[in-house]
Design a protein around this motif. Structure first.
Motif, PDB file in Angstrom:
ATOM      1  N   PRO A 296     -32.417 -17.330 -31.520  1.00  0.00           N
ATOM      2  CA  PRO A 296     -31.539 -16.777 -30.478  1.00  0.00           C
ATOM      3  C   PRO A 296     -31.945 -16.146 -29.260  1.00  0.00           C
ATOM      4  CG  PRO A 296     -31.739 -15.215 -32.129  1.00  0.00           C
ATOM      5  CD  PRO A 296     -32.662 -16.308 -32.609  1.00  0.00           C
ATOM      6  N   GLY A 297     -31.529 -16.993 -28.118  1.00  0.00           N
ATOM      7  CA  GLY A 297     -32.096 -16.568 -26.695  1.00  0.00           C
ATOM      8  C   GLY A 297     -31.099 -16.149 -25.781  1.00  0.00           C
ATOM      9  N   ASP A 298     -29.705 -16.583 -26.103  1.00  0.00           N
ATOM     10  CA  ASP A 298     -28.736 -16.344 -25.120  1.00  0.00           C
ATOM     11  C   ASP A 298     -28.234 -14.671 -25.333  1.00  0.00           C
ATOM     12  OD1 ASP A 298     -26.533 -16.227 -23.545  1.00  0.00           O
ATOM     13  OD2 ASP A 298     -25.496 -17.801 -24.484  1.00  0.00           O
ATOM     14  N   LEU A 299     -28.468 -13.935 -24.221  1.00  0.00           N
ATOM     15  CA  LEU A 299     -28.330 -12.539 -24.478  1.00  0.00           C
ATOM     16  C   LEU A 299     -26.668 -12.157 -24.189  1.00  0.00           C
ATOM     17  CD1 LEU A 299     -30.899 -11.330 -21.756  1.00  0.00           C
ATOM     18  CD2 LEU A 299     -30.847 -11.048 -24.213  1.00  0.00           C
ATOM     19  N   ASN A 300     -25.821 -13.245 -23.827  1.00  0.00           N
ATOM     20  CA  ASN A 300     -24.459 -13.183 -23.596  1.00  0.00           C
ATOM     21  C   ASN A 300     -23.640 -13.525 -24.842  1.00  0.00           C
ATOM     22  OD1 ASN A 300     -22.560 -12.212 -21.846  1.00  0.00           O
ATOM     23  ND2 ASN A 300     -21.854 -14.142 -21.339  1.00  0.00           N
TER      24      ASN A 300
END
Length: 618
Positions: A296-300
């Motif tokens: 997981p890399g998407d902070l949003n």
């Protein structure tokens, strides 16, 4: 046994996470059981405490609806129990749900039915369909199936932007062999190509038709050639993983369960997941593995992430998918906002926005490097440089600059590596370039030497060094340009000449030549030559006048003769320069010397360009 035996998870938009359904698993045997669960695609298991189950005990299983395709969804939750003696028992529960797609898909290249005409057994015919996203948002084609003797291959699987396309190539390859000496009728072949996606029209079905002419053979081959495979699981669920970190890998086993060789063309992982595969060519009964990690890399994004792993092949299911699900926790380093939209910016102009980084942890965080993709640049601002630290509870901000280069939407990404996460944290960037208000670049020109901004030549002392100059107009420049040449530092006995020294530019480049001379004549040699020529003339004149005038004129000439004689004597008695030849020429000493050649406009705005010439005298 599993209770309830069936459950309806309701409806949810494709790409989202819908309702959860609970199941109880009870060991109704007199032995302990080791349990394994197999979840169907689009119904991943979200939680379970079922591992080893004592006799009469019950455990719970939660299943989530995660629709990827539009339409009615069904699947089977299977629980397999293994006794200490190795025997197994299985219990099933049936699941129902509904995916609500919103995309639009257009199929071009043929009508339904798609008719391949007649093919003799052993021969084949092909047709290609183009699948286009005719909506305004992204669309993904997840599954493509057909029945033998119609086979398909596809370039689909990745998300399609609006107006983007992928293709499906269909092959009618009939096998219809009959025993020698017998006759058979032409066979009518029919089938369907089924395309499942998140379009509102899914599943889209194209009817297929063709005829097969039989051939005689001593030993007729079976017509039941199957290209199919099975997967060890249709859905994978990953444990809770911190944003920016990497989960433990899970393994999918892909087994060729058909009667012919199949070829795996690609394995495509969605955002927040990565995959590596050993799958290429599989003979019947052979197997290969696919390793999948949750990254997981998407902070949003929300704490639960879902996606589909797409498998491209030439099997009956030329495109197949596996549902992926993972949960996240926040990283100790947060970025706010998690995406930047620069709006519309004129091409050639720039716009800036800032992002705040916060250390929410209890220990310092070491920053790595910032990187940016697309027409974007990033500066540290108040954030630490690479190797610096941000204290616990502290904040800093960095700046992103958008400088559009095209009259179009231009996405990008900023990444920040740090000790807080295994992977860089990212901020998505969007902006649109507007070419209608772009400022035209001013007229100018460029001077080059031997094709570059500088050039070097080696010569023997006394030999000239020649350089080719080219002056090229740009952005509509025209007019006269003057060339000058000046040494950079000392260059004894060397000089620079230009041919030509003024160029008039129009629509094409103009050329000139710069020559560096590495010798010169001695001034003393010139004076000595003049004295030698004048002295005899003065002596002859004196003899003539001596007979006519004995007065003041004779005295004056005598004085002049004396002066000239003294000059000749003085010149002859002086020491010669240290570097003269027999002909009294002066040579540039060995060494490296440089000259600057400049081109300057002689009218209008002041424009200049220059190059450097280097001469090594040996």
């Amino acid at each position: 046994m599993i209770t309830p035996a069936q459950a309806n998870a309701g409806a949810a938009a494709t790409g989202s996470i819908g309702g959860t359904r609970q199941f109880g698993v009870t060991n109704i045997t007199s032995q302990p059981l080791d349990l394994t669960l197999s979840a169907p695609r689009q119904f991943p298991v979200t939680s379970t405490d079922c591992a080893t189950l004592a006799p009469g005990a019950t455990c719970a299983v939660s299943v989530e609806l995660a629709p990827a395709i539009n339409g009615a969804l069904t699947g089977t939750l299977a629980v397999t129990g293994t006794t200490p003696g190795g025997s197994t028992i299985q219990s099933l529960a049936y699941l129902l749900g509904y995916g609500q797609g919103s995309g639009a898909l257009t199929i071009l290249g043929g009508s339904s039915p798609l008719n391949f005409g007649d093919a003799t057994s052993g021969q084949s015919a092909q047709q290609t369909l183009t699948l286009t996203n005719s909506g305004t948002g992204p669309l993904t084609i997840h599954r493509i199936t057909s029945q033998p003797p119609f086979w398909s291959t596809s370039t689909c699987g990745a998300a399609l932007a609006a107006s983007a396309s992928c293709s499906v190539t269909l092959t009618h390859a009939p096998i219809d062999e009959i025993a020698s000496g017998t006759s058979g009728a032409v066979r009518q072949d029919t089938g369907n190509l089924t395309i499942e996606s998140d379009a509102i029209t899914s599943p889209d079905v194209v009817a297929l038709a063709g005829t097969a002419t039989p051939v005689a053979a001593a030993q007729p081959a079976s017509s039941s050639v199957l290209a199919r495979y099975t997967l060890s699981s249709s859905a994978l669920t990953f444990g809770t993983t911190q944003i920016g970190d990497i989960s433990s890998a899970q393994t999918l086993t892909l087994t060729n369960s058909g009667t012919s060789t199949i070829h795996i063309a690609g394995v495509l992982a969605p955002q927040d997941f990565t995959a590596s595969s050993s799958c290429t060519t599989l003979l019947p009964a052979a197997a290969c593995t696919i390793e999948v990690e949750f990254t997981p890399g998407d902070l949003n994004a929300q704490s639960q992430r879902t996606g589909t792993l797409e498998i491209q092949s030439d099997a009956a299911d030329s495109l197949e998918f596996v549902t992926l699900l993972g949960s996240t926790t926040a990283a100790p380093l947060t970025l706010t906002p998690t995406s930047l939209d620069f709006g519309t910016v004129a091409v050639g102009q720039s716009a800036q926005l800032s992002v705040t980084a916060t250390n929410t942890g209890t220990s310092p965080i070491t920053f790595g490097a910032f990187t940016a993709s697309g027409p974007y640049t990033v500066t540290n601002g108040t954030c630490p440089v690479s190797g610096g630290t941000l204290a616990a509870g502290a904040q800093c901000s960095f700046t992103v600059t958008f400088t559009p280069t095209a009259d179009a939407a231009q996405p990008g990404l900023v990444s920040l590596a740090s000790s807080a996460t295994q992977m860089p944290l990212t901020v998505a960037l969007t902006g649109t370039g507007d070419g209608s208000t772009a400022t035209p670049p001013p007229p100018t020109f460029a001077l080059t030497v031997n094709g570059g901004s500088s050039a070097s030549v080696s010569v023997a002392s006394g030999r000239p060094a020649a350089f080719s100059l080219s002056l090229t107009p740009a952005n509509g420049f025209s007019g006269p340009v003057a060339l000058t040449c000046a040494p950079i530092g000392s260059a004894p006995y060397a000089s620079c000449s230009l041919l030509a020294s003024t160029l008039t530019l129009g629509s094409t480049a103009e050329t000139s030549t710069a020559t560096i001379n590495t010798l010169t004549s001695s001034p003393e040699a010139s004076l000595r030559l003049a004295s030698i020529l004048v002295l005899p003339l003065l002596t002859l004149l004196a003899a003539t006048l001596s007979r006519k005038r004995r007065g003041l004129a004779s005295i004056t000439l005598a004085v002049l003769i004396g002066v000239v004689a003294l000059s000749v004597s003085g010149c002859g008695s002086g020491s010669a320069p240290s570097q003269t030849s027999a002909s009294n020429l002066l040579y540039t000493p060995a060494g490296t010397y440089q000259w600057n050649v400049s081109a300057s406009s002689t009218s209008g705005p002041a424009i200049s360009s220059s190059v450097v010439l280097t001469v090594t005298v040996q």
